[in-house]
Design an enzyme around this catalytic site. Structure first.
Site, mmCIF file in Angstrom:
data_model
loop_
_atom_site.group_PDB
_atom_site.id
_atom_site.type_symbol
_atom_site.label_atom_id
_atom_site.label_comp_id
_atom_site.label_asym_id
_atom_site.label_seq_id
_atom_site.Cartn_x
_atom_site.Cartn_y
_atom_site.Cartn_z
ATOM 1 N N TYR A 11 6.542 7.377 -5.549
ATOM 2 C CA TYR A 11 7.546 6.980 -4.569
ATOM 3 C C TYR A 11 6.927 6.218 -3.401
ATOM 4 O O TYR A 11 7.594 5.415 -2.753
ATOM 5 C CB TYR A 11 8.293 8.201 -4.042
ATOM 6 C CG TYR A 11 9.239 8.841 -5.034
ATOM 7 C CD1 TYR A 11 9.215 8.496 -6.378
ATOM 8 C CD2 TYR A 11 10.145 9.805 -4.639
ATOM 9 C CE1 TYR A 11 10.069 9.078 -7.280
ATOM 10 C CE2 TYR A 11 11.012 10.405 -5.541
ATOM 11 C CZ TYR A 11 10.966 10.041 -6.866
ATOM 12 O OH TYR A 11 11.819 10.626 -7.764
ATOM 13 N N LYS A 69 0.914 16.727 -15.904
ATOM 14 C CA LYS A 69 0.836 16.040 -17.199
ATOM 15 C C LYS A 69 -0.630 15.652 -17.416
ATOM 16 O O LYS A 69 -0.986 14.487 -17.616
ATOM 17 C CB LYS A 69 1.759 14.821 -17.201
ATOM 18 C CG LYS A 69 1.969 14.195 -18.591
ATOM 19 C CD LYS A 69 2.630 15.137 -19.572
ATOM 20 C CE LYS A 69 2.904 14.400 -20.887
ATOM 21 N NZ LYS A 69 3.320 15.330 -21.954
ATOM 22 N N ASP A 121 6.804 18.263 -19.498
ATOM 23 C CA ASP A 121 7.804 18.278 -20.563
ATOM 24 C C ASP A 121 8.058 19.692 -21.054
ATOM 25 O O ASP A 121 9.210 20.085 -21.314
ATOM 26 C CB ASP A 121 7.397 17.350 -21.717
ATOM 27 C CG ASP A 121 5.926 17.452 -22.080
ATOM 28 O OD1 ASP A 121 5.168 18.157 -21.392
ATOM 29 O OD2 ASP A 121 5.529 16.803 -23.076
ATOM 30 N N ASP A 172 11.274 16.051 -8.329
ATOM 31 C CA ASP A 172 12.610 15.486 -8.159
ATOM 32 C C ASP A 172 13.447 15.747 -9.403
ATOM 33 O O ASP A 172 14.601 16.188 -9.330
ATOM 34 C CB ASP A 172 12.489 13.981 -7.899
ATOM 35 C CG ASP A 172 13.787 13.347 -7.442
ATOM 36 O OD1 ASP A 172 14.798 14.068 -7.290
ATOM 37 O OD2 ASP A 172 13.809 12.124 -7.238
ATOM 38 N N ASP A 213 16.592 18.872 -9.991
ATOM 39 C CA ASP A 213 17.958 18.508 -10.370
ATOM 40 C C ASP A 213 18.361 19.235 -11.649
ATOM 41 O O ASP A 213 19.509 19.656 -11.804
ATOM 42 C CB ASP A 213 18.080 16.998 -10.568
ATOM 43 C CG ASP A 213 18.244 16.248 -9.252
ATOM 44 O OD1 ASP A 213 18.170 16.907 -8.199
ATOM 45 O OD2 ASP A 213 18.429 15.025 -9.272
#
Length: 355
Positions: A142, A187, A219, A243, A247
């Site tokens: 970001y 990851k 994942d 993020d 959600d």
């Protein structure tokens, strides 16, 4: 206690849910004898329309001078479908986080017994789920170097050791205060930035010998959140992963309108719902104000006002049990309540529950 609060309603449903959040804060302050003062400021599309900047200098000054920021949401459909827009509402949110040094985003995910059936997951899977996601907020893709032309684009996922250490420290401390279980999500099998995260976390483990640490690829974590959400206690991860995962957490609670958050770090803390501005619902009195109201509870608790936060949470629970809910979680065949009506019911509950 005296608290000066910067109020940033933002865009879309933001002003509507903010009205209810402030009303609840005032009811609690009256109940416990606190003095709250507010200064409202522009952010997001509203600020772009007014001054051409999604996070103007005046807004930054008001936030920096406040004890806390109560924020709602930014975003507007005028910008969502325009990839060429140079100035976007969401840039205001990122600027606020960066300028205030808010590197730790605290997002609790919990279930409500009366709403287990609203989750798309089976009740027996989500029942008892109660965990916190600690999301790094000022690094990663970001904020890393970006480039885009007609044929190529990239975002740089940059992290430094000090950035990783400070957010992991928050994760370890939260785990120590809860059930002593920390899951580091990365990851590391693919990304160099994630390998740094895992290396630093492993080096820090010995400083918190009472905390059990496990490591999980993002994942797998996304799958585990859906298949076994009760596994988690505290989860810590980088900006982009956090993020997305938080959600996903709305599927556990049954509505994104139920999830509050706090962003803390070097300067004024910010308290906000995790959902967006939902501009399509603007002015329709259908937005769920509970995430904004629960953000008020987190605000009080941040300043050590535990009883005040507990009262807000009790009022929210009571409203849900009484069926006083906005349309997305409405009791089937029950009375219909809007944003304002839910807020008013909770305010009345607090006023009638004086200590």
């Amino acid at each position: 206690m005296k608290l000066n609060i910067a109020v940033l309603p933002g865009d879309g449903i933001g002003p509507e849910i903010m009205t209810q959040g402030v009303a609840v804060a005032n009811a609690v302050a009256e109940c416990f004898g606190h003095k709250l003062t507010y200064r409202e400021a522009l952010c997001g599309a509203a600020a772009i329309d007014a001054v051409g900047d999604p996070f103007p200098d005046d807004t930054f000054r008001i936030c920096r001078e406040a004890d806390a920021v109560l924020f709602a949401a930014v975003g507007d459909t005028r910008f969502d479908n325009d990839p060429t827009a140079k100035v976007r509402p969401e840039q205001g949110l990122l600027a606020m986080r960066k300028k205030l040094g808010l590197y730790a985003n605290i997002r609790p995910v919990q279930t409500f017994k009366c709403l287990l059936h609203k989750s798309p997951l089976r009740s027996e899977l989500v029942s008892g789920a109660d965990f916190v996601c600690i999301r790094e907020l000022t690094g990663g893709m970001y904020f890393g170097e970006k480039y885009q032309d007609n044929d190529k684009a990239y975002d740089t996922n940059l992290y430094t050791r000090p950035e990783v250490e400070r957010i992991l420290r928050v994760g370890f401390e939260y785990a120590r205060r809860r059930h002593h279980h920390l899951t580091v999500v990365d990851k590391a099998n693919v990304l160099a930035s994630s390998r740094l995260w895992r290396q630093v976390a492993q080096e820090m483990e010995s400083q918190w010998p009472d905390v059990r640490v496990d490591y999980m690829y993002v994942d797998n974590a996304a799958m585990r959140m859906i298949t076994e959400p009760t596994f988690f206690d505290v989860m810590v991860t980088e900006n982009t992963f956090g993020d997305i995962l938080t959600d996903e957490g709305s599927c556990i609670s049954g509505s994104m309108g139920l999830l509050p958050s706090a962003s803390t770090g070097e300067s004024t803390p910010v308290f906000e719902p995790v959902h967006g501005s939902w501009p399509q619902a603007k002015g329709q009195n259908i937005a769920n104000p509970l995430a904004q109201i629960l953000s008020v509870a987190m605000l009080f608790e941040h300043f050590g006002l535990k009883d005040e936060g507990t009262l807000v949470r009790r009022a929210v629970d009571a409203s849900l049990d009484a069926g006083v809910r906005t349309p997305e979680i409405q009791v089937e065949g029950g009375a219909r309540y809007g944003t304002a009506e839910v807020g008013t019911w909770i305010v009345d509950y607090i006023k009638n529950a004086r200590p």
